[in-house]
Design a protein around this motif. Sequence first.
Motif, PDB file in Angstrom:
ATOM      1  N   PRO A 106       0.801  -1.224   0.000  1.00  0.00           N
ATOM      2  CA  PRO A 106       0.000   0.000   0.000  1.00  0.00           C
ATOM      3  C   PRO A 106       0.836   1.277   0.000  1.00  0.00           C
ATOM      4  O   PRO A 106       0.370   2.304  -0.499  1.00  0.00           O
ATOM      5  CB  PRO A 106      -0.840  -0.113   1.275  1.00  0.00           C
ATOM      6  CG  PRO A 106      -0.059  -1.018   2.166  1.00  0.00           C
ATOM      7  CD  PRO A 106       0.636  -1.984   1.235  1.00  0.00           C
ATOM      8  N   GLY A 107       2.051   1.222   0.502  1.00  0.00           N
ATOM      9  CA  GLY A 107       2.904   2.411   0.483  1.00  0.00           C
ATOM     10  C   GLY A 107       3.185   2.872  -0.934  1.00  0.00           C
ATOM     11  O   GLY A 107       3.029   4.048  -1.268  1.00  0.00           O
ATOM     12  N   GLY A 108       3.575   1.927  -1.783  1.00  0.00           N
ATOM     13  CA  GLY A 108       3.818   2.258  -3.184  1.00  0.00           C
ATOM     14  C   GLY A 108       2.552   2.684  -3.889  1.00  0.00           C
ATOM     15  O   GLY A 108       2.556   3.616  -4.693  1.00  0.00           O
ATOM     16  N   CYS A 133     -10.217   4.048   3.156  1.00  0.00           N
ATOM     17  CA  CYS A 133     -10.913   3.037   3.966  1.00  0.00           C
ATOM     18  C   CYS A 133      -9.898   2.148   4.677  1.00  0.00           C
ATOM     19  O   CYS A 133     -10.061   1.828   5.857  1.00  0.00           O
ATOM     20  CB  CYS A 133     -11.828   2.183   3.097  1.00  0.00           C
ATOM     21  SG  CYS A 133     -13.310   3.038   2.562  1.00  0.00           S
ATOM     22  N   TRP A 134      -8.846   1.752   3.965  1.00  0.00           N
ATOM     23  CA  TRP A 134      -7.814   0.902   4.556  1.00  0.00           C
ATOM     24  C   TRP A 134      -7.164   1.605   5.749  1.00  0.00           C
ATOM     25  O   TRP A 134      -7.014   1.010   6.815  1.00  0.00           O
ATOM     26  CB  TRP A 134      -6.767   0.534   3.500  1.00  0.00           C
ATOM     27  CG  TRP A 134      -5.656  -0.321   4.010  1.00  0.00           C
ATOM     28  CD1 TRP A 134      -5.696  -1.676   4.219  1.00  0.00           C
ATOM     29  CD2 TRP A 134      -4.348   0.102   4.372  1.00  0.00           C
ATOM     30  NE1 TRP A 134      -4.478  -2.116   4.684  1.00  0.00           N
ATOM     31  CE2 TRP A 134      -3.636  -1.045   4.787  1.00  0.00           C
ATOM     32  CE3 TRP A 134      -3.699   1.329   4.380  1.00  0.00           C
ATOM     33  CZ2 TRP A 134      -2.317  -0.999   5.205  1.00  0.00           C
ATOM     34  CZ3 TRP A 134      -2.377   1.382   4.794  1.00  0.00           C
ATOM     35  CH2 TRP A 134      -1.692   0.237   5.204  1.00  0.00           C
ATOM     36  N   TRP A 140      -5.028   1.861  16.080  1.00  0.00           N
ATOM     37  CA  TRP A 140      -4.222   3.039  16.377  1.00  0.00           C
ATOM     38  C   TRP A 140      -2.732   2.722  16.251  1.00  0.00           C
ATOM     39  O   TRP A 140      -1.971   3.503  15.684  1.00  0.00           O
ATOM     40  CB  TRP A 140      -4.559   3.556  17.787  1.00  0.00           C
ATOM     41  CG  TRP A 140      -3.953   4.887  18.055  1.00  0.00           C
ATOM     42  CD1 TRP A 140      -4.462   6.089  17.681  1.00  0.00           C
ATOM     43  CD2 TRP A 140      -2.719   5.156  18.723  1.00  0.00           C
ATOM     44  NE1 TRP A 140      -3.621   7.094  18.081  1.00  0.00           N
ATOM     45  CE2 TRP A 140      -2.534   6.542  18.736  1.00  0.00           C
ATOM     46  CE3 TRP A 140      -1.753   4.343  19.322  1.00  0.00           C
ATOM     47  CZ2 TRP A 140      -1.436   7.150  19.312  1.00  0.00           C
ATOM     48  CZ3 TRP A 140      -0.655   4.950  19.900  1.00  0.00           C
ATOM     49  CH2 TRP A 140      -0.504   6.334  19.887  1.00  0.00           C
ATOM     50  N   TRP A 141      -2.310   1.549  16.753  1.00  0.00           N
ATOM     51  CA  TRP A 141      -0.891   1.168  16.678  1.00  0.00           C
ATOM     52  C   TRP A 141      -0.465   0.920  15.230  1.00  0.00           C
ATOM     53  O   TRP A 141       0.642   1.283  14.834  1.00  0.00           O
ATOM     54  CB  TRP A 141      -0.615  -0.064  17.535  1.00  0.00           C
ATOM     55  CG  TRP A 141      -0.641   0.258  18.993  1.00  0.00           C
ATOM     56  CD1 TRP A 141      -1.599  -0.092  19.891  1.00  0.00           C
ATOM     57  CD2 TRP A 141       0.324   1.036  19.700  1.00  0.00           C
ATOM     58  NE1 TRP A 141      -1.291   0.413  21.123  1.00  0.00           N
ATOM     59  CE2 TRP A 141      -0.108   1.120  21.042  1.00  0.00           C
ATOM     60  CE3 TRP A 141       1.509   1.681  19.356  1.00  0.00           C
ATOM     61  CZ2 TRP A 141       0.595   1.796  22.009  1.00  0.00           C
ATOM     62  CZ3 TRP A 141       2.217   2.360  20.330  1.00  0.00           C
ATOM     63  CH2 TRP A 141       1.762   2.418  21.635  1.00  0.00           C
ATOM     64  N   GLN A 142      -1.320   0.272  14.459  1.00  0.00           N
ATOM     65  CA  GLN A 142      -0.992   0.041  13.045  1.00  0.00           C
ATOM     66  C   GLN A 142      -0.859   1.372  12.315  1.00  0.00           C
ATOM     67  O   GLN A 142       0.061   1.548  11.520  1.00  0.00           O
ATOM     68  CB  GLN A 142      -2.077  -0.816  12.387  1.00  0.00           C
ATOM     69  CG  GLN A 142      -2.079  -2.245  12.851  1.00  0.00           C
ATOM     70  CD  GLN A 142      -3.305  -2.996  12.376  1.00  0.00           C
ATOM     71  OE1 GLN A 142      -4.389  -2.425  12.196  1.00  0.00           O
ATOM     72  NE2 GLN A 142      -3.148  -4.296  12.172  1.00  0.00           N
ATOM     73  N   TRP A 143      -1.767   2.299  12.588  1.00  0.00           N
ATOM     74  CA  TRP A 143      -1.714   3.612  11.944  1.00  0.00           C
ATOM     75  C   TRP A 143      -0.440   4.349  12.347  1.00  0.00           C
ATOM     76  O   TRP A 143       0.222   4.969  11.519  1.00  0.00           O
ATOM     77  CB  TRP A 143      -2.947   4.431  12.321  1.00  0.00           C
ATOM     78  CG  TRP A 143      -2.945   5.794  11.688  1.00  0.00           C
ATOM     79  CD1 TRP A 143      -3.404   6.116  10.447  1.00  0.00           C
ATOM     80  CD2 TRP A 143      -2.447   7.005  12.262  1.00  0.00           C
ATOM     81  NE1 TRP A 143      -3.221   7.454  10.205  1.00  0.00           N
ATOM     82  CE2 TRP A 143      -2.624   8.032  11.315  1.00  0.00           C
ATOM     83  CE3 TRP A 143      -1.853   7.325  13.482  1.00  0.00           C
ATOM     84  CZ2 TRP A 143      -2.249   9.337  11.538  1.00  0.00           C
ATOM     85  CZ3 TRP A 143      -1.475   8.641  13.708  1.00  0.00           C
ATOM     86  CH2 TRP A 143      -1.677   9.628  12.746  1.00  0.00           C
ATOM     87  N   PRO A 152       1.713  -2.243   7.902  1.00  0.00           N
ATOM     88  CA  PRO A 152       1.028  -3.280   8.679  1.00  0.00           C
ATOM     89  C   PRO A 152       0.561  -4.410   7.770  1.00  0.00           C
ATOM     90  O   PRO A 152       0.270  -4.196   6.593  1.00  0.00           O
ATOM     91  CB  PRO A 152      -0.155  -2.544   9.299  1.00  0.00           C
ATOM     92  CG  PRO A 152      -0.322  -1.300   8.537  1.00  0.00           C
ATOM     93  CD  PRO A 152       0.969  -1.002   7.836  1.00  0.00           C
ATOM     94  N   ASP A 153       0.501  -5.606   8.324  1.00  0.00           N
ATOM     95  CA  ASP A 153       0.077  -6.766   7.547  1.00  0.00           C
ATOM     96  C   ASP A 153      -1.448  -6.842   7.512  1.00  0.00           C
ATOM     97  O   ASP A 153      -2.054  -7.759   8.055  1.00  0.00           O
ATOM     98  CB  ASP A 153       0.685  -8.043   8.132  1.00  0.00           C
ATOM     99  CG  ASP A 153       0.479  -9.235   7.220  1.00  0.00           C
ATOM    100  OD1 ASP A 153       0.349  -9.032   5.992  1.00  0.00           O
ATOM    101  OD2 ASP A 153       0.430 -10.367   7.723  1.00  0.00           O
ATOM    102  N   VAL A 154      -2.046  -5.840   6.890  1.00  0.00           N
ATOM    103  CA  VAL A 154      -3.496  -5.752   6.763  1.00  0.00           C
ATOM    104  C   VAL A 154      -3.790  -5.571   5.271  1.00  0.00           C
ATOM    105  O   VAL A 154      -3.318  -4.609   4.661  1.00  0.00           O
ATOM    106  CB  VAL A 154      -4.057  -4.551   7.564  1.00  0.00           C
ATOM    107  CG1 VAL A 154      -5.550  -4.417   7.361  1.00  0.00           C
ATOM    108  CG2 VAL A 154      -3.700  -4.682   9.033  1.00  0.00           C
TER     109      VAL A 154
END
Length: 190
Positions: A106-108, A133-134, A140-143, A152-154
């Motif tokens: 998702p970063g790319g 949405c993702w 909060w920790w993943q964000w 994050p592995d989501v």
Amino acid sequence: MKHQTRYFRPHGGAPNSAAAIVSEVARLADGGRPEQALHLLSTANLYTDATRNARGVCLLRLNRTDDAVRTLRTLVLPANCTWMKPELPVVYRTNFITALLLARQPGGGEELIVQMPEQDHPSVIRLREAMQCWVHELSWWQWLNWKPGLIPDVPVSLNFVPGEFFDPVVPQSTAPLQVVTHDGAKTQAV
């Protein structure tokens, strides 16, 4: 001698033209037969931007996201670069971004969405909304980890079928596809 079936649109291209093949591939994939569509692309032996994009879309629909990323990367990114070729159709670029999102990159994907000059295009809007949405679904920790670049592995969820063969803004030909069999008989494709 092995004979192959040829597909074409009357008054719209020569037999086995890339446009005719992509139209048939889109029909098959949109009808829930992406594997058959991918096979058609392999047997057509055409290597154009449109057929490479179609191959990437079929791979996305078969959930072969890493293969789709590899296929679309060579189409969309210039060699040794991280920016997309702006002269390519919007959907080729958004298909690559879709592949990145589904391949858990998702970063790319987010970086490339921001780079798109066509921010008001429907394909760009829905990818931007999927990313929003993702991000909202992250804990909060993943964000907090996401902000400095720890992915994050989501998985990114899409509320649409991944990949587009044609630009939804550009009208497509509605001429029926015809098939020419090895014996020269012409029939309408279903």
